[in-house]
Scaffold this active site. Structure first.
Site, PDB file in Angstrom:
ATOM      1  N   ASN A  11     -14.212  44.311  21.018  1.00 16.56           N
ATOM      2  CA  ASN A  11     -14.080  45.762  21.163  1.00 16.56           C
ATOM      3  C   ASN A  11     -14.838  46.820  20.235  1.00 16.56           C
ATOM      4  O   ASN A  11     -14.503  46.522  19.135  1.00 16.56           O
ATOM      5  CB  ASN A  11     -12.550  45.754  21.130  1.00 16.56           C
ATOM      6  N   TRP A  12     -15.922  47.317  20.833  1.00 14.06           N
ATOM      7  CA  TRP A  12     -16.657  47.980  19.728  1.00 14.06           C
ATOM      8  C   TRP A  12     -16.113  49.344  19.676  1.00 14.06           C
ATOM      9  O   TRP A  12     -16.898  49.738  18.777  1.00 14.06           O
ATOM     10  CB  TRP A  12     -18.218  47.976  20.772  1.00 14.06           C
ATOM     11  N   LYS A  13     -15.030  49.667  20.238  1.00 12.38           N
ATOM     12  CA  LYS A  13     -14.562  50.942  19.836  1.00 12.38           C
ATOM     13  C   LYS A  13     -15.662  52.002  20.179  1.00 12.38           C
ATOM     14  O   LYS A  13     -16.440  51.968  20.722  1.00 12.38           O
ATOM     15  CB  LYS A  13     -13.746  51.005  18.725  1.00 12.38           C
ATOM     16  N   HIS A  95      -4.518  49.612  24.188  1.00 11.83           N
ATOM     17  CA  HIS A  95      -4.886  49.501  22.661  1.00 11.83           C
ATOM     18  C   HIS A  95      -3.962  50.455  21.814  1.00 11.83           C
ATOM     19  O   HIS A  95      -3.905  51.482  22.105  1.00 11.83           O
ATOM     20  CB  HIS A  95      -6.493  49.751  22.608  1.00 11.83           C
ATOM     21  N   GLU A  97      -4.853  52.067  19.203  1.00 10.74           N
ATOM     22  CA  GLU A  97      -5.544  53.484  18.993  1.00 10.74           C
ATOM     23  C   GLU A  97      -5.170  54.306  20.164  1.00 10.74           C
ATOM     24  O   GLU A  97      -4.910  55.395  19.939  1.00 10.74           O
ATOM     25  CB  GLU A  97      -6.845  53.005  18.788  1.00 10.74           C
ATOM     26  N   GLU A 165      -1.753  42.413  19.130  1.00 11.81           N
ATOM     27  CA  GLU A 165      -2.370  43.069  17.933  1.00 11.81           C
ATOM     28  C   GLU A 165      -1.305  44.103  17.050  1.00 11.81           C
ATOM     29  O   GLU A 165      -1.097  45.137  17.629  1.00 11.81           O
ATOM     30  CB  GLU A 165      -3.571  43.954  18.586  1.00 11.81           C
ATOM     31  N   GLY A 171      -8.114  46.740  11.905  1.00  8.14           N
ATOM     32  CA  GLY A 171      -8.994  47.393  10.915  1.00  8.14           C
ATOM     33  C   GLY A 171      -8.459  47.586   9.602  1.00  8.14           C
ATOM     34  O   GLY A 171      -9.267  48.190   8.657  1.00  8.14           O
ATOM     35  N   SER A 204      -8.108  42.179  12.622  1.00  8.07           N
ATOM     36  CA  SER A 204      -8.713  41.438  11.218  1.00  8.07           C
ATOM     37  C   SER A 204      -9.152  40.203  11.520  1.00  8.07           C
ATOM     38  O   SER A 204      -9.404  39.335  10.672  1.00  8.07           O
ATOM     39  CB  SER A 204      -7.913  41.978   9.858  1.00  8.07           C
ATOM     40  N   GLY A 225     -12.351  43.540  16.768  1.00 10.77           N
ATOM     41  CA  GLY A 225     -12.998  44.874  16.581  1.00 10.77           C
ATOM     42  C   GLY A 225     -14.156  44.835  15.673  1.00 10.77           C
ATOM     43  O   GLY A 225     -15.253  44.464  16.282  1.00 10.77           O
ATOM     44  N   GLY A 226     -13.881  45.074  14.397  1.00 12.23           N
ATOM     45  CA  GLY A 226     -15.261  45.423  13.481  1.00 12.23           C
ATOM     46  C   GLY A 226     -16.102  44.029  13.470  1.00 12.23           C
ATOM     47  O   GLY A 226     -17.234  44.354  13.538  1.00 12.23           O
TER      48      GLY A 226
HETATM   49  C1  PEP Z   1      -9.293  45.888  17.595  1.00 10.55           C
HETATM   50  O1  PEP Z   1      -9.800  46.725  17.791  1.00 10.55           O
HETATM   51  O2  PEP Z   1      -8.546  45.450  18.759  1.00 10.55           O
HETATM   52  C2  PEP Z   1      -9.282  45.061  16.392  1.00 10.55           C
HETATM   53  C3  PEP Z   1      -8.549  43.915  16.518  1.00 10.55           C
HETATM   54  O3  PEP Z   1      -9.917  45.468  15.174  1.00 10.55           O
HETATM   55  P1  PEP Z   1     -10.158  44.642  14.000  1.00 10.55           P
HETATM   56  O4  PEP Z   1     -10.793  43.197  14.520  1.00 10.55           O
HETATM   57  O5  PEP Z   1     -11.399  45.638  13.422  1.00 10.55           O
HETATM   58  O6  PEP Z   1      -8.926  44.636  13.232  1.00 10.55           O
END
Ligand code: PEP
Length: 244
Positions: A11-13, A95, A97, A165, A171, A204, A225-226
């Protein structure tokens, strides 16, 4: 019981410009015939370009949200059909967010998932408790409640993936213990209407913890994500999933 498919989803957000498509190309070169599904969900501006860049490769492209309607007066929104037309095969829905920033309810997530299925997309439905909900001992109530309210009629392994999640792990660099992940994933496996649905963990996930997370029963992959932004990091996570 049929096995769930393994999936590494990135997920590049709200990150990524056209120059960053080279990361997607590098990943495609590194995994010409992977043993698991590999999905990248860039911002909407990059979906068509990424689909073009990955044409002929094993990698898939997805969106990060869609509207519940097919078309109409919804400025700034994107329909599931438009995502499919741009080359997407999946769409992330609900998600945390979006639930937090846009006040999305589980009922709205279910309506969006219904639209995604209608457009031939696989819906990746995200669920997770806040830290306060975990501290109050409400994790399973919250997650299973979100599952029940976010799944549309007709959801099955062919058109739906579930991503657990925990909000406090996204994050932050913090991850739940093995037992905490296992407790939720076991409960999700019991609760899903189709036992072959893939259950992803997200929050994470990094090259350094991926193997340990993928060794947990009922974890079929990750929503990342990251660590999905760089081919080297995401590639290490994919390698760990392949080996699990
Ligand atoms: C996400 O955005 O779904 C996520 C899990 O982010 P991260 O891996 O950065 O915690």
């Amino acid at each position: 019981m049929p096995n769930a498919c393994k999936l590494a989803a990135g997920n590049w957000k709200m990150n990524g410009l056209r120059a960053d498509l080279l990361e997607a190309r590098a990943l495609a070169r590194a995994f010409p015939s992977p043993g698991c599904g590999i999905l990248l969900c860039p911002p909407a501006t990059l979906i068509a370009g990424m689909a073009e860049a990955l044409r002929g490769s094993a990698l898939m492209v997805g969106g990060q949200d869609c509207h519940a309607r097919e078309s109409g007066a919804h400025t700034g929104d994107i329909s599931a059909r438009m995502l499919a037309d741009a080359g997407a095969r999946h769409v992330i829905l609900g998600h945390s967010e979006r639930r937090a920033d846009h006040g999305e309810s589980s009922a709205e997530v279910a309506a969006k998932a219904h639209a995604a299925h209608g457009a031939g997309l696989v819906a990746i439905i995200c669920l997770g408790e806040t830290e306060a909900e975990r501290d109050a001992g409400r994790t399973l109530d919250v997650v299973l409640g979100q599952l029940q309210d976010s799944l549309p009629q007709g959801a099955g392994a062919a058109n739906t993936v579930i991503a657990y999640e925990p909000v406090w792990a996204i994050g932050t660099g913090r991850t739940p213990t093995r037992d905490q992940i296992a407790e939720v994933h076991d409960a999700l496996r019991d609760a899903v209407p189709d036992k072959a649905m893939s259950l992803l963990y997200g929050g994470s996930v990094k090259p350094g913890n991926a193997a340990e997370i993928f060794a947990i029963a009922n974890v079929d992959g990750a929503l990342v994500g990251g660590a999905s932004l760089k081919a080297s990091d995401f590639g290490a996570i994919i390698t760990a999933l392949d080996a699990a």
